[in-house]
Write a protein that holds these residues in place. Sequence first.
Motif, PDB file in Angstrom:
ATOM      1  N   ALA A 166       0.779  -1.093  -0.043  1.00  0.00           N
ATOM      2  CA  ALA A 166      -0.003   0.233   0.132  1.00  0.00           C
ATOM      3  C   ALA A 166       0.881   0.744  -0.249  1.00  0.00           C
ATOM      4  N   ARG A 225      -0.475   2.895  -8.495  1.00  0.00           N
ATOM      5  CA  ARG A 225      -1.158   2.645  -9.240  1.00  0.00           C
ATOM      6  C   ARG A 225      -0.533   1.276 -10.073  1.00  0.00           C
ATOM      7  N   GLU A 268      -2.508  -0.354  -2.911  1.00  0.00           N
ATOM      8  CA  GLU A 268      -3.334   0.166  -2.433  1.00  0.00           C
ATOM      9  C   GLU A 268      -3.119   1.558  -1.450  1.00  0.00           C
ATOM     10  N   ARG A 311     -10.888   4.452  -5.280  1.00  0.00           N
ATOM     11  CA  ARG A 311     -10.296   3.119  -3.953  1.00  0.00           C
ATOM     12  C   ARG A 311     -10.046   4.153  -3.129  1.00  0.00           C
TER      13      ARG A 311
END
Length: 221
Positions: free
Chosen positions: A28, A62, A67, A115
Amino acid sequence: MGFSAIPPRNDQAVAIQAIDIWSRRADAAIISLEPPWAELLAGTDPATLVRVVQLPLATYYRSKGHELWIYLDPGNGLNRAGESDPLAAAGHSLTEPAVQMLGTAPMVFSRASRRTSPTSRSSRSSEGGWTSLSLGAIVSSQDAQRRYIVRHMELLDRASAIGVFQLTFTDLDLPALSLPADSILPLFAYNGLVDANLQPKPALSAWDEAFGRPLASRALY
């Protein structure tokens, strides 16, 4: 588990190199920022700011399969008792209702990036870290920093945390930053898991050990 894009110095090539190194030990990435108060007060379209300034970095994250977590800090990230410097310089305060409304505008970033971080109340940690060098009354060492990472992971496991971010992956190259005399950034200059030349410190092995565990056993997002 992940980091932010804070580089050791204002050098885009070094910043990308640092991201590439920490991406091997992260699933992430976090974008931690203040609202762009000066631009918002000047009437700049928030969507334009996101598209031009933040979206390229989000897209790069990405591309590495990370994430994306977004942490929007309306105040002063280095002085929790004070207003944002650009906001104060413009003669405004976060106590003003109009400014509070304006501060929600950058959250268009959440919609643009599609997201964002989870909205549940699960435990997570976003930390500047622990210095690997003694600073004034703060006594530390590279081994103390390593032990901090180990202990931090133990506590997060007990809390069944879903995420942990070390904001500074690298040390800061203070001579290259030309900081004002009253800056408190030197207190955070040696929190990185690698030094300003991207060479690993012992704390990096502690992070890698935690990241290398199966996801379920480390209880992290």
